[in-house]
Write a protein that holds these residues in place. Structure first.
Motif, PDB file in Angstrom:
ATOM      1  N   VAL A 105      -3.843   0.901   9.298  1.00 51.68           N
ATOM      2  CA  VAL A 105      -5.142   0.280   9.025  1.00 51.68           C
ATOM      3  C   VAL A 105      -6.246   1.107   9.680  1.00 51.68           C
ATOM      4  N   SER A 106      -7.060   1.759   8.858  1.00 52.85           N
ATOM      5  CA  SER A 106      -8.104   2.651   9.372  1.00 52.85           C
ATOM      6  C   SER A 106      -9.384   1.911   9.726  1.00 52.85           C
ATOM      7  N   ARG A 107      -9.708   0.867   8.985  1.00 47.10           N
ATOM      8  CA  ARG A 107     -10.895   0.039   9.188  1.00 47.10           C
ATOM      9  C   ARG A 107     -10.484  -1.397   8.901  1.00 47.10           C
ATOM     10  N   LEU A 108     -11.142  -2.350   9.558  1.00 47.83           N
ATOM     11  CA  LEU A 108     -10.757  -3.746   9.383  1.00 47.83           C
ATOM     12  C   LEU A 108     -11.998  -4.623   9.268  1.00 47.83           C
ATOM     13  N   ALA A 109     -12.012  -5.489   8.263  1.00 45.21           N
ATOM     14  CA  ALA A 109     -13.081  -6.473   8.122  1.00 45.21           C
ATOM     15  C   ALA A 109     -12.462  -7.857   7.980  1.00 45.21           C
ATOM     16  N   CYS A 110     -12.999  -8.823   8.710  1.00 45.00           N
ATOM     17  CA  CYS A 110     -12.524 -10.200   8.649  1.00 45.00           C
ATOM     18  C   CYS A 110     -13.715 -11.103   8.336  1.00 45.00           C
ATOM     19  N   ALA A 133       0.828  -1.205   0.000  1.00 43.11           N
ATOM     20  CA  ALA A 133       0.000   0.000   0.000  1.00 43.11           C
ATOM     21  C   ALA A 133       0.865   1.259   0.000  1.00 43.11           C
ATOM     22  N   ARG A 134       1.905   1.275   0.812  1.00 48.24           N
ATOM     23  CA  ARG A 134       2.758   2.459   0.889  1.00 48.24           C
ATOM     24  C   ARG A 134       3.482   2.714  -0.432  1.00 48.24           C
ATOM     25  N   THR A 135       3.946   1.667  -1.068  1.00 47.62           N
ATOM     26  CA  THR A 135       4.630   1.829  -2.346  1.00 47.62           C
ATOM     27  C   THR A 135       3.693   2.415  -3.398  1.00 47.62           C
ATOM     28  N   LEU A 136       2.430   2.076  -3.289  1.00 49.96           N
ATOM     29  CA  LEU A 136       1.441   2.597  -4.224  1.00 49.96           C
ATOM     30  C   LEU A 136       0.840   3.922  -3.752  1.00 49.96           C
ATOM     31  N   GLY A 137       1.423   4.498  -2.694  1.00 47.49           N
ATOM     32  CA  GLY A 137       1.049   5.841  -2.286  1.00 47.49           C
ATOM     33  C   GLY A 137       0.016   5.946  -1.199  1.00 47.49           C
ATOM     34  N   HIS A 138      -0.252   4.849  -0.468  1.00 42.03           N
ATOM     35  CA  HIS A 138      -1.310   4.856   0.546  1.00 42.03           C
ATOM     36  C   HIS A 138      -0.719   4.550   1.917  1.00 42.03           C
ATOM     37  N   GLU A 139      -0.539   5.573   2.735  1.00 43.65           N
ATOM     38  CA  GLU A 139      -0.001   5.384   4.076  1.00 43.65           C
ATOM     39  C   GLU A 139      -1.041   4.816   5.032  1.00 43.65           C
ATOM     40  N   ARG A 140      -2.319   5.059   4.723  1.00 46.39           N
ATOM     41  CA  ARG A 140      -3.402   4.608   5.592  1.00 46.39           C
ATOM     42  C   ARG A 140      -4.529   4.094   4.698  1.00 46.39           C
ATOM     43  N   PHE A 141      -5.116   2.975   5.065  1.00 47.42           N
ATOM     44  CA  PHE A 141      -6.082   2.327   4.186  1.00 47.42           C
ATOM     45  C   PHE A 141      -7.006   1.435   4.997  1.00 47.42           C
ATOM     46  N   ALA A 142      -8.190   1.191   4.435  1.00 50.31           N
ATOM     47  CA  ALA A 142      -9.097   0.190   4.993  1.00 50.31           C
ATOM     48  C   ALA A 142      -8.670  -1.172   4.478  1.00 50.31           C
ATOM     49  N   LEU A 143      -8.910  -2.205   5.291  1.00 55.50           N
ATOM     50  CA  LEU A 143      -8.406  -3.533   4.964  1.00 55.50           C
ATOM     51  C   LEU A 143      -9.464  -4.582   5.252  1.00 55.50           C
ATOM     52  N   ALA A 144      -9.734  -5.426   4.262  1.00 52.99           N
ATOM     53  CA  ALA A 144     -10.669  -6.530   4.440  1.00 52.99           C
ATOM     54  C   ALA A 144     -10.012  -7.814   3.970  1.00 52.99           C
TER      55      ALA A 144
END
Length: 306
Positions: free
Chosen positions: A138-143, A107-118
């Motif tokens: 990780v701003s939001r998490l879904a499992c 994510a960081r390499t693609l320019g996203h320091e913070r992201f939602a993750l599922a």
């Protein structure tokens, strides 16, 4: 994504089938390890991690939905699909801690320091570890349809544990599980595609063939992933439980109602890990993102709005 990143990570020829409208890239995430990732849409970033015995293709319906308002990243995990499959040279090569670090680096390499993750299944275990190890990212998490590794091993007992026979098989030392599975890979991996799907039509023939082909080419790394979950992953979870570490971001958990059959109450197990939890059951088979994509997309949108 910057022009520099685009130039560094040239678009690779996607596997067939692919996610329509998504661009494919190979992104280095660790020494000697690059991940295959499909990227589409625009807006705040959401990373979707696949389960077993699948690839990023399992998200094809949900990813298309979310891409209308989000930048969606669908990687193949380390050891799966078209991502690199490093040789297992120790307990950490395929630990969820290592695989979570891959996702954050991607994510960081693609320019996203913070992201939602599922994540679903194995991907949900990686997502869970990322939430614990990288709460700033990780701003939001879904499992989806999984228990944390430590809870899973504690829940499996007696004859009901037969549903997880593959967990015990792939927990064995290197050699035997790889030999047994490699002798009939399509039968082994196809067994789970058949057994776990309530709606067989949710995985069409071309996607099923892609799953089987990918698994056939990744037996050692898939076994290594499962072997780590019987060893180092349990140690990491146990250390976090003892230290009282919890998931601090909003968390959504979606599961089949396996609790009555296996003798555990999933919502309370997850509640011990998450401060802000929404837990619900889904009427589908295990492959819920393929069997009930509209419901899953709606739940993820609700999570993103929390």
């Amino acid at each position: 994504m910057t022009d520099t990143i685009k130039a560094t990570h040239a678009t690779a020829a996607p596997p067939a089938p692919a996610l329509p409208g998504f661009a494919y890239h190979r992104v280095p995430v660790a020494d000697g390890v690059s991940l295959n990732v499909a990227v589409g849409g625009a807006g705040s970033p959401v990373v979707l991690l696949h389960g077993f015995p699948q690839t990023h293709l399992m998200w094809r319906h949900v990813a298309a939905d979310l891409a209308g308002s989000h930048t969606v990243l669908c990687p193949d995990l380390r050891g799966y699909g078209d991502s690199d499959k490093p040789r297992e040279d120790g307990p950490d090569t395929y630990s969820k801690r290592t695989m979570a670090a891959d996702v954050v680096a991607l994510a960081r390499t693609l320019g996203h320091e913070r992201f939602a993750l599922a994540g679903h299944d194995r991907g949900a275990l990686v997502a869970f570890r990322a939430g614990l190890d990288h709460p700033g990212a990780v701003s939001r998490l879904a499992c989806l349809d999984v228990l944390p590794t430590l809870d899973m091993w504690e829940a499996l007992r007696g004859t009901s544990a037969a549903v997880g026979f593959h967990l015990y098989l792939m927990a064995q030392p290197p050699g035997l599980p790889e030999a047994l599975i490699s002798a009939a890979p399509d039968a082994f991996f196809g067994h789970f595609l058949d057994l776990w799907a309530r709606d067989p039509g949710a995985v069409p023939g071309d996607v099923r063939a892609a799953y089987l082909r990918a698994c056939r080419e990744a037996v050692p790394s898939i076994v290594a992933d499962y072997r780590a979950s019987a060893g180092t992953d349990v140690e990491h979870d146990a250390a976090d439980r003892a230290a009282g570490r919890r998931l601090t971001m909003p968390v959504t958990v979606l599961q089949q109602d396996w609790g009555a059959a296996l003798g555990y109450e999933a919502a309370s197990l997850w509640g011990a890990w998450a401060e802000d939890l929404e837990h619900s059951t889904v009427t589908s088979g295990h492959f819920m993102a393929e069997e009930a994509p509209e419901e899953i997309a709606r739940a993820l949108r609700d999570l993103l709005a929390r």
